[in-house]
Design an enzyme around this catalytic site. Sequence first.
Site, PDB file in Angstrom:
ATOM      1  CE  LYS A  59      -2.323  22.817  19.063  1.00  0.00           C
ATOM      2  NZ  LYS A  59      -2.730  24.037  18.356  1.00  0.00           N
ATOM      3  CB  CYS A 103      12.944  29.733  20.766  1.00  0.00           C
ATOM      4  SG  CYS A 103      13.696  28.825  19.419  1.00  0.00           S
TER       5      CYS A 103
HETATM    6  P1  NAP Z   1       2.626  28.092  23.185  1.00  0.00           P
HETATM    7  O1  NAP Z   1       1.540  29.014  23.559  1.00  0.00           O
HETATM    8  O2  NAP Z   1       3.232  27.267  24.241  1.00  0.00           O
HETATM    9  O3  NAP Z   1       2.020  27.165  22.043  1.00  0.00           O
HETATM   10  C1  NAP Z   1       2.785  26.226  21.347  1.00  0.00           C
HETATM   11  C2  NAP Z   1       1.872  25.137  20.845  1.00  0.00           C
HETATM   12  O4  NAP Z   1       1.380  24.407  21.967  1.00  0.00           O
HETATM   13  C3  NAP Z   1       0.637  25.662  20.121  1.00  0.00           C
HETATM   14  O5  NAP Z   1       0.296  24.787  19.084  1.00  0.00           O
HETATM   15  C4  NAP Z   1      -0.398  25.661  21.226  1.00  0.00           C
HETATM   16  O6  NAP Z   1      -1.714  25.618  20.773  1.00  0.00           O
HETATM   17  C5  NAP Z   1      -0.025  24.389  21.954  1.00  0.00           C
HETATM   18  N1  NAP Z   1      -0.495  24.323  23.335  1.00  0.00           N
HETATM   19  C6  NAP Z   1      -0.786  25.330  24.180  1.00  0.00           C
HETATM   20  N2  NAP Z   1      -1.204  24.840  25.363  1.00  0.00           N
HETATM   21  C7  NAP Z   1      -1.171  23.490  25.260  1.00  0.00           C
HETATM   22  C8  NAP Z   1      -1.514  22.422  26.143  1.00  0.00           C
HETATM   23  N3  NAP Z   1      -1.979  22.642  27.377  1.00  0.00           N
HETATM   24  N4  NAP Z   1      -1.349  21.159  25.704  1.00  0.00           N
HETATM   25  C9  NAP Z   1      -0.890  20.911  24.453  1.00  0.00           C
HETATM   26  N5  NAP Z   1      -0.592  21.875  23.577  1.00  0.00           N
HETATM   27  C10 NAP Z   1      -0.713  23.155  23.974  1.00  0.00           C
HETATM   28  O7  NAP Z   1       3.808  28.859  22.439  1.00  0.00           O
HETATM   29  P2  NAP Z   1       3.695  29.922  21.275  1.00  0.00           P
HETATM   30  O8  NAP Z   1       3.220  31.207  21.861  1.00  0.00           O
HETATM   31  O9  NAP Z   1       2.947  29.342  20.123  1.00  0.00           O
HETATM   32  O10 NAP Z   1       5.228  30.048  20.839  1.00  0.00           O
HETATM   33  C11 NAP Z   1       6.133  30.833  21.508  1.00  0.00           C
HETATM   34  C12 NAP Z   1       6.932  30.029  22.505  1.00  0.00           C
HETATM   35  O11 NAP Z   1       7.548  28.928  21.848  1.00  0.00           O
HETATM   36  C13 NAP Z   1       8.076  30.814  23.095  1.00  0.00           C
HETATM   37  O12 NAP Z   1       8.187  30.524  24.463  1.00  0.00           O
HETATM   38  C14 NAP Z   1       9.284  30.298  22.357  1.00  0.00           C
HETATM   39  O13 NAP Z   1      10.504  30.448  23.009  1.00  0.00           O
HETATM   40  C15 NAP Z   1       8.934  28.882  22.191  1.00  0.00           C
HETATM   41  N6  NAP Z   1       9.716  28.315  21.104  1.00  0.00           N
HETATM   42  C16 NAP Z   1      10.736  27.443  21.402  1.00  0.00           C
HETATM   43  C17 NAP Z   1      11.532  26.940  20.387  1.00  0.00           C
HETATM   44  C18 NAP Z   1      12.668  25.989  20.661  1.00  0.00           C
HETATM   45  O14 NAP Z   1      13.081  25.318  19.718  1.00  0.00           O
HETATM   46  N7  NAP Z   1      13.163  25.893  21.856  1.00  0.00           N
HETATM   47  C19 NAP Z   1      11.280  27.318  19.076  1.00  0.00           C
HETATM   48  C20 NAP Z   1      10.250  28.213  18.822  1.00  0.00           C
HETATM   49  C21 NAP Z   1       9.457  28.696  19.846  1.00  0.00           C
HETATM   50  P3  NAP Z   1      -2.575  26.940  20.424  1.00  0.00           P
HETATM   51  O15 NAP Z   1      -2.732  26.852  18.968  1.00  0.00           O
HETATM   52  O16 NAP Z   1      -3.858  26.811  21.163  1.00  0.00           O
HETATM   53  O17 NAP Z   1      -1.796  28.137  20.860  1.00  0.00           O
END
Ligand code: NAP
Length: 471
Positions: free
Chosen positions: A169, A278
């Site tokens: 997804k 990130c």
């Molecule tokens: P996010 O809002 O947590 O979303 C990430 C993914 O998870 C999206 O596909 C989102 O779907 C899905 N998601 C949201 N809620 C969920 C739930 N309850 N159950 C299952 N899936 C769910 O993060 P983002 O805003 O896309 O990305 C930014 C964040 O990612 C930042 O905190 C960043 O630090 C982190 N990140 C971490 C890394 C690493 O390698 N550590 C790398 C890149 C980014 P939707 O399509 O509905 O939003």
Amino acid sequence: MYERKAFYIDGRWTDPIAPGNVIEVFNPATEQVIGFVPSGTAEDVDAAVAAARRAFDPLISVAERRRRVDRIIEATQRHLPAIADLITAEMGAPRRIAHGVQTRVPLAVAQGIASVLDEFEFSERIGNSLVTREPYGVVGAITPWNYPLYQVIAKLVPAIAAGCTVVLKPSNEAPLSVFAFFDALDEAELPPGVVNLVSGPGSVVGEAIAGHPDVDLVSFTGSTGAGRRVAELAGRAVSKVTLELGGKSANVILEDADLGTAVKVGVGNALLNGGQTCMAWTRMLVPQSRYGEALELVETAVARYTVGDPTDPATRLGPSACASQFETVRGFIDRARGDGARLLTGGSERIGDTGYYLAPTVFADVDPMSEIAQEEVFGPVLVVIPFTDDDDAVRIANCTPYGLSGAVWAGTDERAIDVACRVRTGQLDINGGPYNPLAPFGGYKQSGFGRELGRFGFEEYLQTRSLQLPL
Ligand code: NAP
């Protein structure tokens, strides 16, 4: 307009079970809708997981895995320029970033996995036991929008190399480039069901994948909040889960470091991809004795970041990726000012009439425990914090809930390594040491657990079995 109406399930583009619901995709530079993808349901996830389960062959040969990885790499290469343009359009990465780090690094990651597969020992003897490494099974992968292709390849390619099958997804904010990647996968002619794509809200499709009883391993990258929920659901299903979450990494510049280089590289790292990385070094830690000099260097470095249209080759800083992220970043900036941080440059004012543009923003005299120094902003915002001595630098570096990345700069590599070993974080760059796509990547503390990239990332997708042999 990019209109995608079908999911990729069982080796073909497949209509949603309940068609009609769509997710609109916006261009953050124009605020216009540029396309849409279907919004799935738990039933679509069931169909994708069933296809992945049918396609999973626990006895798959290493040669067949290598063939699949090669075909993925070949097909992806052909589509990279188009994917890069879509990344610019859907999340605002400047053209040079989209055609550079956003697409070239994932290719290097995939090629690295191919080399790992060639060298990997899948069995070993421990006393009278034969210990073997088996494919883990059906992988559920959930990815964010900030590096849409990279995040997908960092999961899908090692999973395929390990012999697993995948249900993915992508993020709703940047799904078009991922659909284009699946066009490439379709050309790669993998056996039906090996790779599957279902788009839709995290709360519906993401949760259906995370808690699915027939998913063996959930690999999640995203925010710490969503990661917590994913781990909860995977825990109930007793599925393995890996979490790549947020960060608030420290760029520690010690007294005897080359300050000019450390500041310049540090600003570049913090602002890469609009600060939506990130592993960004969003806290710059500078000795009190060199604080004034450092702030001047920061201002000079930041002034070189041209903000503007991401399709313009001169642009270094595009818009925030979406309306909600734009407002989130502005809120952080306003609250930091309210908390008494000194605004050195930038601010929360929108630049221009259209598009989610913000100036690169730097705060000085920041309390290390204040919100702006503790929370991940995910925008072009840097805080510069003074420290008194090495112990104080280590204390500040370690004082957030995160532990993803960071850097240490010093007069010698040995001194930088000594200090780096005291920082509780998954990876640190020593005196500007470059990114290595074969080195393990992942978090300590609330930045998650599990590793991606290279051999360590590959091993996450393997199960271990012992056969006790007669003495
Ligand atoms: P996010 O809002 O947590 O979303 C990430 C993914 O998870 C999206 O596909 C989102 O779907 C899905 N998601 C949201 N809620 C969920 C739930 N309850 N159950 C299952 N899936 C769910 O993060 P983002 O805003 O896309 O990305 C930014 C964040 O990612 C930042 O905190 C960043 O630090 C982190 N990140 C971490 C890394 C690493 O390698 N550590 C790398 C890149 C980014 P939707 O399509 O509905 O939003």
